[in-house]
Motif scaffolding. Structure first.
Motif, PDB file in Angstrom:
ATOM      1  N   TYR A 286       0.877  -1.111   0.029  1.00  0.00           N
ATOM      2  CA  TYR A 286       0.243   0.048  -0.207  1.00  0.00           C
ATOM      3  C   TYR A 286       0.807   0.997  -0.019  1.00  0.00           C
ATOM      4  CZ  TYR A 286      -3.190  -3.647   1.444  1.00  0.00           C
ATOM      5  OH  TYR A 286      -3.789  -4.723   1.765  1.00  0.00           O
ATOM      6  N   GLN A 287       1.801   1.337  -0.942  1.00  0.00           N
ATOM      7  CA  GLN A 287       2.689   2.469  -0.928  1.00  0.00           C
ATOM      8  C   GLN A 287       2.340   3.578  -1.803  1.00  0.00           C
ATOM      9  OE1 GLN A 287       5.454   2.903   1.136  1.00  0.00           O
ATOM     10  NE2 GLN A 287       4.879   0.920   1.957  1.00  0.00           N
ATOM     11  N   LEU A 288       1.595   4.491  -1.374  1.00  0.00           N
ATOM     12  CA  LEU A 288       0.924   5.633  -2.357  1.00  0.00           C
ATOM     13  C   LEU A 288       1.838   6.804  -2.266  1.00  0.00           C
ATOM     14  CD1 LEU A 288      -2.801   5.310  -1.439  1.00  0.00           C
ATOM     15  CD2 LEU A 288      -1.518   4.117  -3.440  1.00  0.00           C
ATOM     16  N   SER A 289       2.337   7.200  -3.437  1.00  0.00           N
ATOM     17  CA  SER A 289       2.975   8.689  -3.317  1.00  0.00           C
ATOM     18  C   SER A 289       2.166   9.788  -3.287  1.00  0.00           C
ATOM     19  CB  SER A 289       3.819   8.622  -4.507  1.00  0.00           C
ATOM     20  OG  SER A 289       3.020   8.956  -5.471  1.00  0.00           O
ATOM     21  N   ALA A 290       2.657  10.885  -2.724  1.00  0.00           N
ATOM     22  CA  ALA A 290       1.768  12.087  -2.345  1.00  0.00           C
ATOM     23  C   ALA A 290       1.346  12.601  -3.576  1.00  0.00           C
ATOM     24  CB  ALA A 290       2.709  12.842  -1.667  1.00  0.00           C
ATOM     25  N   PRO A 291       2.192  12.519  -4.743  1.00  0.00           N
ATOM     26  CA  PRO A 291       1.387  12.871  -6.226  1.00  0.00           C
ATOM     27  C   PRO A 291       0.206  11.936  -6.399  1.00  0.00           C
ATOM     28  CG  PRO A 291       3.624  13.023  -6.211  1.00  0.00           C
ATOM     29  CD  PRO A 291       3.444  12.228  -5.020  1.00  0.00           C
ATOM     30  N   GLU A 292       0.311  10.734  -6.034  1.00  0.00           N
ATOM     31  CA  GLU A 292      -0.856   9.910  -6.498  1.00  0.00           C
ATOM     32  C   GLU A 292      -2.129  10.029  -5.971  1.00  0.00           C
ATOM     33  OE1 GLU A 292       1.238   5.480  -7.655  1.00  0.00           O
ATOM     34  OE2 GLU A 292       1.381   6.086  -5.604  1.00  0.00           O
ATOM     35  N   ILE A 293      -1.893  10.349  -4.450  1.00  0.00           N
ATOM     36  CA  ILE A 293      -2.917  10.728  -3.549  1.00  0.00           C
ATOM     37  C   ILE A 293      -3.518  12.012  -3.819  1.00  0.00           C
ATOM     38  CG2 ILE A 293      -3.900  11.078  -1.246  1.00  0.00           C
ATOM     39  CD1 ILE A 293      -1.744   8.881  -0.354  1.00  0.00           C
TER      40      ILE A 293
ATOM     41  N   LYS B 254       2.232   9.732   5.835  1.00  0.00           N
ATOM     42  CA  LYS B 254       1.972   9.909   4.317  1.00  0.00           C
ATOM     43  C   LYS B 254       0.620  10.810   4.381  1.00  0.00           C
ATOM     44  CE  LYS B 254       3.463   7.348   1.574  1.00  0.00           C
ATOM     45  NZ  LYS B 254       4.449   7.224   0.352  1.00  0.00           N
ATOM     46  N   LEU B 255      -0.506  10.555   4.824  1.00  0.00           N
ATOM     47  CA  LEU B 255      -1.478  11.327   4.559  1.00  0.00           C
ATOM     48  C   LEU B 255      -1.201  12.839   5.222  1.00  0.00           C
ATOM     49  CD1 LEU B 255      -4.580  11.476   3.972  1.00  0.00           C
ATOM     50  CD2 LEU B 255      -5.221  10.749   6.158  1.00  0.00           C
ATOM     51  N   GLN B 256      -0.654  12.889   6.291  1.00  0.00           N
ATOM     52  CA  GLN B 256      -0.370  14.370   6.726  1.00  0.00           C
ATOM     53  C   GLN B 256       0.510  15.087   6.059  1.00  0.00           C
ATOM     54  OE1 GLN B 256      -1.624  15.614   9.609  1.00  0.00           O
ATOM     55  NE2 GLN B 256      -0.702  17.573   8.964  1.00  0.00           N
ATOM     56  N   ALA B 257       1.445  14.307   5.208  1.00  0.00           N
ATOM     57  CA  ALA B 257       2.216  15.382   4.018  1.00  0.00           C
ATOM     58  C   ALA B 257       1.359  15.568   2.926  1.00  0.00           C
ATOM     59  CB  ALA B 257       3.363  14.250   3.762  1.00  0.00           C
TER      60      ALA B 257
ATOM     61  N   TRP C 287      -1.276  19.685  -0.028  1.00  0.00           N
ATOM     62  CA  TRP C 287      -2.696  20.238  -0.585  1.00  0.00           C
ATOM     63  C   TRP C 287      -2.945  21.759  -0.034  1.00  0.00           C
ATOM     64  CZ3 TRP C 287      -6.657  18.679  -3.900  1.00  0.00           C
ATOM     65  CH2 TRP C 287      -7.705  19.403  -3.753  1.00  0.00           C
ATOM     66  N   THR C 288      -2.586  21.871   1.311  1.00  0.00           N
ATOM     67  CA  THR C 288      -3.081  23.122   1.886  1.00  0.00           C
ATOM     68  C   THR C 288      -2.102  24.226   1.347  1.00  0.00           C
ATOM     69  OG1 THR C 288      -3.753  22.073   3.865  1.00  0.00           O
ATOM     70  CG2 THR C 288      -3.087  24.623   3.983  1.00  0.00           C
ATOM     71  N   ALA C 289      -0.692  23.718   1.219  1.00  0.00           N
ATOM     72  CA  ALA C 289       0.301  24.952   0.800  1.00  0.00           C
ATOM     73  C   ALA C 289      -0.149  25.173  -0.575  1.00  0.00           C
ATOM     74  CB  ALA C 289       1.653  24.066   0.881  1.00  0.00           C
ATOM     75  N   VAL C 290      -0.437  24.251  -1.552  1.00  0.00           N
ATOM     76  CA  VAL C 290      -0.747  24.552  -2.999  1.00  0.00           C
ATOM     77  C   VAL C 290      -2.069  25.393  -3.157  1.00  0.00           C
ATOM     78  CG1 VAL C 290      -1.169  23.232  -5.214  1.00  0.00           C
ATOM     79  CG2 VAL C 290       0.714  22.523  -3.785  1.00  0.00           C
TER      80      VAL C 290
END
Length: 102
Positions: free
Chosen positions: A1-8, A75-78, A83-86
């Motif tokens: 279950y390795q999801l990258s930040a860009p994928e999420i 990972k979810l926190q990152a 998302w918030t920054a962008v």
């Protein structure tokens, strides 16, 4: 279950995101676990002890389970921070829920 930040983030940004359970083998248990965590109704919401007995953790040692939960949380926190920054705002809850729909 390795999801990258860009994928999420890509899934969150999609107007109708494809459910994770259809994108990853074995993700059905994970998505069920997350949906239980996102339950808004406190009467229907699982307790922590019930969540720790979820099928997703079958065969895990306590250490493996804790490591998995910590990695998922980190990972979810990152992703949420990115998302918030962008976007200058928090991720709308409805987008999170769409990601885990069946």
């Amino acid at each position: 279950y390795q999801l990258s930040a860009p994928e999420i983030q890509a899934s969150l940004e999609a107007s109708v995101p494809e459910p994770l359970s259809k994108r990853f083998d074995g993700a059905a248990e994970m998505t069920d676990f997350v949906k239980l965590c996102l339950e808004r109704d406190p009467v229907r919401r699982c307790t922590v002890d019930e969540l720790l007995q979820h099928a997703w953790f079958a065969g895990y040692t306590a250490v493996e389970r804790d490591h998995t939960l910590q990695a998922m949380s980190d990972k979810l926190q990152a992703v949420l921070e990115e998302w918030t920054a962008v976007n200058g705002e928090a991720v709308p809850r409805v987008r999170l829920v769409k990601l885990f729909k069946e």
